[in-house]
Design a protein around this motif. Structure first.
Motif, mmCIF file in Angstrom:
data_model
loop_
_atom_site.group_PDB
_atom_site.id
_atom_site.type_symbol
_atom_site.label_atom_id
_atom_site.label_comp_id
_atom_site.label_asym_id
_atom_site.label_seq_id
_atom_site.Cartn_x
_atom_site.Cartn_y
_atom_site.Cartn_z
ATOM 1 N N THR A 2 0.827 -1.196 0.000
ATOM 2 C CA THR A 2 0.000 0.000 0.000
ATOM 3 C C THR A 2 0.867 1.254 0.000
ATOM 4 O OG1 THR A 2 -0.078 0.191 2.412
ATOM 5 C CG2 THR A 2 -1.720 -1.246 1.374
ATOM 6 N N LYS A 3 0.257 2.373 -0.288
ATOM 7 C CA LYS A 3 0.979 3.647 -0.260
ATOM 8 C C LYS A 3 1.511 3.935 1.141
ATOM 9 C CE LYS A 3 0.467 8.554 -1.350
ATOM 10 N NZ LYS A 3 -0.454 9.625 -1.836
ATOM 11 N N GLU A 4 0.700 3.610 2.139
ATOM 12 C CA GLU A 4 1.119 3.844 3.530
ATOM 13 C C GLU A 4 2.312 2.981 3.897
ATOM 14 O OE1 GLU A 4 1.552 3.146 7.737
ATOM 15 O OE2 GLU A 4 0.770 1.642 6.322
ATOM 16 N N TYR A 8 6.036 4.251 4.914
ATOM 17 C CA TYR A 8 6.666 3.788 6.156
ATOM 18 C C TYR A 8 8.071 3.253 5.883
ATOM 19 C CZ TYR A 8 7.768 0.658 10.026
ATOM 20 O OH TYR A 8 8.411 0.008 11.063
ATOM 21 N N LEU A 9 8.215 2.428 4.862
ATOM 22 C CA LEU A 9 9.520 1.858 4.541
ATOM 23 C C LEU A 9 10.506 2.933 4.082
ATOM 24 C CD1 LEU A 9 8.317 -1.372 2.735
ATOM 25 C CD2 LEU A 9 9.658 -1.296 4.841
ATOM 26 N N HIS A 332 7.515 -5.613 12.454
ATOM 27 C CA HIS A 332 8.658 -4.709 12.301
ATOM 28 C C HIS A 332 8.351 -3.343 12.905
ATOM 29 C CE1 HIS A 332 11.072 -1.619 10.225
ATOM 30 N NE2 HIS A 332 12.040 -2.505 10.352
ATOM 31 N N ARG A 333 7.190 -2.831 12.658
ATOM 32 C CA ARG A 333 6.821 -1.516 13.190
ATOM 33 C C ARG A 333 6.824 -1.539 14.718
ATOM 34 N NH1 ARG A 333 3.529 2.648 10.652
ATOM 35 N NH2 ARG A 333 2.940 1.122 9.055
ATOM 36 N N ASP A 388 15.558 -0.964 0.735
ATOM 37 C CA ASP A 388 15.834 -0.684 -0.678
ATOM 38 C C ASP A 388 15.356 -1.831 -1.561
ATOM 39 O OD1 ASP A 388 16.951 1.815 -0.424
ATOM 40 O OD2 ASP A 388 19.006 1.089 -0.264
ATOM 41 N N GLU A 389 15.637 -3.061 -1.124
ATOM 42 C CA GLU A 389 15.251 -4.231 -1.934
ATOM 43 C C GLU A 389 13.731 -4.358 -2.015
ATOM 44 O OE1 GLU A 389 17.318 -7.415 -0.011
ATOM 45 O OE2 GLU A 389 19.286 -6.538 -0.416
ATOM 46 N N ILE A 390 13.040 -4.106 -0.920
ATOM 47 C CA ILE A 390 11.577 -4.192 -0.914
ATOM 48 C C ILE A 390 10.964 -3.093 -1.776
ATOM 49 C CG2 ILE A 390 9.510 -4.019 0.519
ATOM 50 C CD1 ILE A 390 11.303 -5.174 2.850
#
Length: 392
Positions: A2-4, A8-9, A332-333, A388-390
């Motif tokens: 998602t955009k969110e 976040y990433l 993770h969050r 970066d990879e994600i």
């Protein structure tokens, strides 16, 4: 995604990169690097004041690795490359005893202080030399790393060379998991049948001996047939170690004939041990559990140490990358937010190492013989790379 989630990433990636380059590395280069004798000091008070000049040999290898790893994956900073070489040169000049076994601690100048029965000094020196070889382009350090790896295995296999820890025969989680990481780093610069042999040996021990589906965890030690040693010590679960093993497996999976099998095993271990480790009352990863639910014996059993939080940040991000399952990004969050809220020192920089269960600071020093520039900077480098990879 998602955009969110993407936002976040992106924010996480920026935070890791900025904190590493403008906080963590400057702190250790300013306060820890020994510009007179070489190597690095780690016994630093909250503001970086040197409390003890005794040097942890673990950290000569650990910081030697981190500085080269940063050079390879963050930016080609010559100061980082020089810091890596300083630590490695110090190891080669001062930290290896006449029998080939490395010391545990030495003086500022490199005289022996203490020697222990473990081979973790060797493991960290190996990854430092391998990573430095990649950074510098000097293949002689890859050769030194491979030679040290083989000597380490030989020490473990030679009867009587290392005094046994107990009379109970069996297998240990810690060295088994460590070899996944050592081999993964070595394989970037050298190939040898011993590396693949060790990967398969470690995988077999994890999967068929140390991992218990009954107790849904990896045990820190088991008997010769993988059986539970039903004592207080034998029932110990170290969630941080298990979570670290999970991402080591994710990292080394491409080196196996069936990488998907290894990844599924890694995800199972992460799921098992995040459940054991996450403190549902206060947050954060707790130090120790007993697989039968009895009170753990260790005095620090309910504390929150810095490094299990770092391993959880990496492993949950890796799990999300592999699966796309938003549950792992939620984990993770949780882990990321809790760690930065409680461990980061906004006034003097770096992270505290030791918190009480409720997240209050137990002692404010930034380093000692066991804590220094390794888990926190490794997490920031690896987590930024995973973001970066994600994000593609």
């Amino acid at each position: 995604m998602t955009k969110e989630q993407r936002t976040y990433l992106e924010e996480c990636r920026a935070r890791y990169s900025n904190d590493f380059k403008n906080n963590i590395m400057p702190f250790w280069l300013k306060h820890g690097l020994d510009r007179r004798n070489g190597g690095v000091f780690t016994c630093l008070d909250r503001d970086g004041t040197l409390m003890d000049t005794t040097k942890s040999v673990w950290f000569q290898g650990r910081f030697g690795f981190i500085a080269a790893y940063a050079y390879n994956n963050v930016e080609k900073n010559p100061e980082w490359l020089a810091a890596s070489k300083s630590c490695i040169d110090f190891i080669l000049a001062h930290c290896i005893d006449s029998d080939g076994h490395m010391f545990f601690t030495v003086t500022a100048e490199g005289a022996e202080v203490q020697k222990r029965r473990y081979v973790f000094s060797e493991c960290f020196a190996t990854i430092a030399m391998a990573e430095y070889s990649l950074a510098s382009g000097d293949p002689s350090y890859a050769a030194k790393a491979l030679e040290l790896f083989k000597r380490t295995r030989e020490m473990l296999e030679r009867p009587g060379f290392l005094p046994p820890k107990t009379t109970q025969k069996g297998f240990s989680h810690s060295i088994t998991m460590m070899f996944f990481n050592v081999v993964s780093v070595l394989k970037k610069v050298v190939n040898d049948p011993a590396l693949d042999e060790q990967l398969h040996t470690s995988l077999d021990l994890i999967e068929h001996k140390l991992l218990s589906d009954r107790y849904k965890t990896i045990l820190e030690g088991v008997g010769e047939n993988g059986e539970l040693i039903d004592t207080i010590a034998g029932r110990v679960i170290n969630p941080g170690h298990c979570i670290e093993t999970s991402w080591f497996l994710m990292d080394s999976a491409p080196y196996f004939e069936n990488p998907d099998h290894v990844r599924k095993l890694a995800l199972k271990i992460f799921d098992y041990d995040f459940e054991w480790g996450w403190d549902k009352e206060y947050g954060g990863i707790i130090n120790f559990r007993d697989c039968k639910g009895f009170p753990p014996q260790d005095y620090s059993q309910d504390m929150k140490f810095w490094w299990p939080q770092c391993e959880t940040i990496i492993a949950s991000l890796y799990a999300y990358k592999l699966t796309g399952d938003s549950r792992y990004l939620d984990i993770h969050r949780m882990a990321n937010d809790w760690a930065f809220a409680h461990f980061a020192d906004d006034e003097f920089g770096e992270w505290y190492g030791y918190l009480h269960r409720d997240g209050t600071v137990a002692q404010p020093a930034k380093g000692n013989i066991f804590k220094g520039p390794f888990h926190v900077p490794r997490m920031m480098i690896k987590a930024a790379m995973l973001c970066d990879e994600i994000l593609g």
